[in-house]
Write an enzyme that holds these catalytic residues in place. Structure first.
Site, short mmCIF file in Angstrom:
data_model
loop_
_atom_site.label_atom_id
_atom_site.label_comp_id
_atom_site.label_asym_id
_atom_site.label_seq_id
_atom_site.Cartn_x
_atom_site.Cartn_y
_atom_site.Cartn_z
N HIS A 169 42.20 31.51 44.75
CA HIS A 169 42.22 31.88 46.02
C HIS A 169 41.50 30.71 46.84
O HIS A 169 40.85 29.80 46.35
CB HIS A 169 41.34 32.92 46.19
CG HIS A 169 41.71 34.37 46.06
ND1 HIS A 169 41.28 35.32 45.44
CD2 HIS A 169 42.90 34.81 46.66
CE1 HIS A 169 41.83 36.70 45.48
NE2 HIS A 169 42.99 36.24 46.19
N CYS A 269 33.60 36.37 47.44
CA CYS A 269 34.40 37.23 47.10
C CYS A 269 33.90 38.70 47.29
O CYS A 269 34.71 39.52 47.61
CB CYS A 269 34.77 37.35 45.43
SG CYS A 269 35.61 35.60 45.05
#
Ligand code: ARG
Length: 276
Positions: A169, A269
């Protein structure tokens, strides 16, 4: 360097790790046989919430749903800029049902949610810099989604290709230090080797004064940090990076989310920013 960095209070959306576990493997950090210490995970997460509140930030929470062990990673469920919500369509079928819960929360909080047509994992891959969106692709979010995001927000979207599966990511390889309007207060930190050669050049061109991180910083989840423009909530093992940020006038606030690293996640996150 400004001698006093000014923080801006943020509104964050989070999800308590009540059902957090590692039950499947969709990135190289995850091993399905890993035991998560649930009590420790909860304590670590609470420490992050306390740190945010102690620094003047507002925290809203989505109710966790059983059977969705990654739902704690709130960043993946949308990107919100100017009060407009671009929802997610997860790559992994295991995570797709999370969107229903987040969309419901947004609707009850008074936001419309745009449902993407292409695979798109929210702030995991879409990073608002204050001027445009940096958008990761290569593992999760697709280029089709980047186009959709640009059409939706009407802000430039700069596509960047991720090449290292450990940094699947964009928010594991890059974070925004400052989202202000001039070059003094608009800057990022990134780990160059996580990007394709062309994407590295793009970043070097856009951010000639960026803080560059090492592989050790990145493997310690140091790039999965949250900055309010002054305080940088950062993994304690990313010591070298924290020291460099201090040299640049930022104040590192170490928060250990080691239990969440087992799922491939860290501070950022677990944190979505709601930008009004
Ligand atoms: N296990 C989750 C996944 O692989 C971790 C997500 C981490 N979130 C993030 N914003 N990088 O999807």
């Amino acid at each position: 360097m400004p001698d006093s960095r000014v923080p801006r209070p943020r509104r964050f959306l989070v999800c308590e790790p009540r059902h957090f576990a590692v039950q499947y493997a969709i990135n190289p950090w995850m091993r399905p046989d890993t035991r998560v210490d649930v009590d420790l995970a909860r304590e670590q997460w609470q420490a992050l919430m306390s740190a945010y509140r102690a620094h003047g930030h507002t925290v809203d929470a989505v109710d966790p749903a059983p059977g969705l062990p990654d739902m704690v990673f709130a960043a993946n469920s949308a990107v919100v800029v100017g009060g407009r919500v671009f929802g997610s369509l997860f790559h992994a079928p295991e995570r797709r049902p999370e969107s229903v819960h987040y969309d419901t929360w947004f609707k009850s909080a008074g936001f419309d949610v745009h449902r993407p047509e292409a695979v798109c994992e929210g702030e995991g891959d879409l990073v608002w810099t204050g001027r445009y969106l940096l958008a990761g692709t290569g593992f999760r979010t697709t280029r089709e989604a980047h186009r959709e995001v640009q059409e939706f927000f009407g802000h430039p979207v700069i596509s960047l290709t991720l090449v290292d599966p450990y940094f699947y990511h964009l928010d594991t390889a890059l974070f925004v230090l400052d989202d202000g309007n001039d070059s003094n207060d608009n800057n990022i930190v990134y780990y160059p080797e996580a990007f394709s050669p062309g994407s590295r050049e793009v970043l070097a061109h856009l951010y000639p004064n960026a803080v560059l991180a090492t592989r050790d910083d990145a493997m310690a989840f140091g790039l999965n940090s949250v900055s309010d423009g002054r305080h940088v909530f950062i993994a304690p093992r990313a010591e070298a990076l924290a020291a460099r940020l201090a040299d640049h006038g930022y104040v590192p606030v170490p928060v250990d989310l080691s239990e969440f690293h087992k799922a491939g996640g860290g501070i950022k996150c677990c944190t979505q920013e709601i930008r009004s």
